[in-house]
Design a protein around this motif. Structure first.
Motif, PDB file in Angstrom:
ATOM      1  N   ASP A   1       0.851  -1.199   0.000  1.00 45.01           N
ATOM      2  CA  ASP A   1       0.000   0.000   0.000  1.00 45.01           C
ATOM      3  C   ASP A   1       0.885   1.246   0.000  1.00 45.01           C
ATOM      4  O   ASP A   1       2.004   1.235   0.498  1.00 45.01           O
TER       5      ASP A   1
ATOM      6  N   CYS B   1       2.080   5.055   9.147  1.00 39.84           N
ATOM      7  CA  CYS B   1       1.694   3.643   9.214  1.00 39.84           C
ATOM      8  C   CYS B   1       2.710   2.781   8.457  1.00 39.84           C
ATOM      9  O   CYS B   1       2.539   1.583   8.312  1.00 39.84           O
TER      10      CYS B   1
ATOM     11  N   HIS C   1       3.560   2.773   5.234  1.00 40.15           N
ATOM     12  CA  HIS C   1       3.284   2.361   3.857  1.00 40.15           C
ATOM     13  C   HIS C   1       4.433   2.769   2.918  1.00 40.15           C
ATOM     14  O   HIS C   1       4.622   2.147   1.874  1.00 40.15           O
TER      15      HIS C   1
ATOM     16  N   GLU D   1      -5.349   2.699   1.325  1.00 37.40           N
ATOM     17  CA  GLU D   1      -5.725   1.646   2.274  1.00 37.40           C
ATOM     18  C   GLU D   1      -6.370   2.238   3.512  1.00 37.40           C
ATOM     19  O   GLU D   1      -7.164   1.584   4.175  1.00 37.40           O
ATOM     20  N   GLU D   2      -6.024   3.500   3.823  1.00 41.68           N
ATOM     21  CA  GLU D   2      -6.345   4.052   5.148  1.00 41.68           C
ATOM     22  C   GLU D   2      -7.761   4.590   5.302  1.00 41.68           C
ATOM     23  O   GLU D   2      -8.116   5.022   6.384  1.00 41.68           O
TER      24      GLU D   2
ATOM     25  N   HIS E   1       2.417  -6.059   6.566  1.00 42.75           N
ATOM     26  CA  HIS E   1       2.343  -4.813   7.326  1.00 42.75           C
ATOM     27  C   HIS E   1       3.361  -4.867   8.449  1.00 42.75           C
ATOM     28  O   HIS E   1       3.534  -5.913   9.063  1.00 42.75           O
TER      29      HIS E   1
END
Ligand code: NI
Length: 423
Positions: A111, A136, A138, A170-171, A199
């Motif tokens: 992502d 996050c 990504h 994705e978020e 992830h």
């Protein structure tokens, strides 16, 4: 984009890399795994990958606006000889590489989007886009997959087709990039026998991989409830219908769903995140509003929770003479890893980094992830990768992806592709 050679970084290879190098080199000496990628094989790309990762980190872009990131990704991939398709599901990019005559195919997804957070990491490559941040990791997921792309292209030790899927958005919780790519014909245009993604996971040492077969990450739904009563004077409650009383009672009643309706062997969460009503002590308001977060790990529990919430809210309001509007928004579904592919992915990690750093049967995670939609259509596995034991949590303003994971992660995806498409 600047790929300036910083000699400061190459002076000391990180400790983790020397440990993992020992593990995968010693395993590689034992015959059958010899031809597959080891951590050692990707070490020379560390500086290049770190430059890319920090470049993306410094220029974060929000959901469906990953224009610069997508172009950076696409141009790298074209340079390495991939057939690149831009604009899949908005700003998504798919890169395809074939080797040999094998009929099997595999998809690996990363992502690319950032979050609306003001970065407070103090890093030299902190976000230059006010109010946007890669909190996050990504940026790291994208770079790890680019690292694998580079390695796969230069060795081509596989027999079949690999599709590298760079996903936007994705978020955003609902209507995200996975759904958009699928409705744009992802698996019809780029057929994949199986799909994998990862992830990062703060709190676990870098270079560690975690797996769980079956339901792994939660479905996450949001319920917006408006209770409509009849406003009036605080001194004359008998002439009003008080929505605050209904809401207060409902806060308690909703807790009975997990306690009394969900099988004790299952896991679920009901959290009332907001409750708003009224503006003066001597006024009974017309309405009250609540927002509820609902998480579950099976389609059955998810459906029964929705039905119980609707029943309780409706009958509660009715019982007090009020009415209720219920807006039940389904977010990402339960993420379910398929058994064979999860065991395969775990084995690959064990070969690469040793059994201590390949953890099977990891605990369930109550967060949600739109990779779940890919897994509804293809077998596969979503992997967690440690981001360091004492690192800030995901979505924290001080978060940073651990660069020690770049070469290890690249070696992991490379080896997984090589093993899946073994000649
Ligand atoms: Ni994330």
């Amino acid at each position: 984009m600047s790929a300036t050679k910083s000699n400061a970084m190459s002076e000391h290879a990180p400790e983790i890399e020397s440990i993992l190098k020992t593990v995968s080199v010693s395993l590689a000496k034992d015959a059958p795994t010899r031809s597959f990628c080891t951590v050692h094989d990707t070490l020379d790309s560390r500086e290049e990958l770190q430059d890319i990762r920090r470049n993306i980190h410094q220029h974060p872009e929000l959901a469906f606006n990953e224009v610069r990131t997508a172009e950076l990704v696409a141009s790298k991939l074209e340079g390495w000889g991939y057939t690149v398709t831009r604009g899949v599901g908005g700003t998504g990019v798919v890169a395809t590489l074939r080797s040999g005559s094998g009929k099997r195919s595999i998809g690996i997804r990363a992502d690319m989007d950032a979050l609306p957070i003001h970065e407070r990491s103090g890093l030299p490559y902190a976000s230059v886009h006010e109010g946007k941040m890669h909190a996050c990791g990504h940026d790291g997921h994208t770079t790890v997959l680019l690292g694998a792309a580079r390695q796969l292209a230069r060795t081509r030790h596989f027999n079949g087709t690999v599709h590298l899927i760079f996903q936007p958005a994705e978020e955003i919780g609902a209507g995200g990039g996975a759904e958009r790519m699928l409705s744009d014909g992802l698996f019809e245009r780029f057929p994949c026998d199986a799909i994998f993604g990862l992830h990062n996971h703060p709190g676990v040492e870098a270079g560690t991989f975690m797996f769980r077969s079956g339901p792994f990450m939660a479905a996450c739904d949001t319920v917006n409830i408006t209770i409509r009563g009849k406003g009036g004077h605080a001194a004359r409650p008998h002439q009003s219908i008080d929505p605050i009383l209904v809401a207060g009672s409902l806060v308690m009643a909703l807790q009975s769903i997990v306690a009394r309706n969900v099988d004790p062997n299952e896991t679920a969460v009901v959290t009332i995140g907001t409750l708003h009503a009224g503006h003066a002590p001597n006024v009974i308001p017309d309405s009250a509003r609540m927002e509820v977060s609902v998480r579950s790990f099976s389609a059955e529990v998810r459906a029964s929770m929705e039905s119980r919430i609707r029943q309780l809210v409706t009958s509660h309001a009715e019982g007090y003479g009020a009415t209720a509007d219920i807006d039940y928004v389904r977010g990402y579904p339960v993420l379910v890893n398929s058994e064979a592919e999860t065991e395969f992915a775990r084995q690959v990690a064990e070969e690469l980094v040793g059994p201590e750093r390949a953890i099977g049967n990891f605990h369930r995670i109550a967060g949600s992830e739109d990779f779940a939609y890919f897994l509804q259509q293809r077998p596969g596995c979503f992997v967690r990768m440690g981001n360091g034991a004492n690192q800030p949590l995901l979505h924290n303003a001080g978060y940073d992806f651990n660069d020690d994971n770049l070469t290890v992660g690249a070696a992991y995806w490379t080896r997984l592709v090589e093993r899946y498409l073994a000649e």
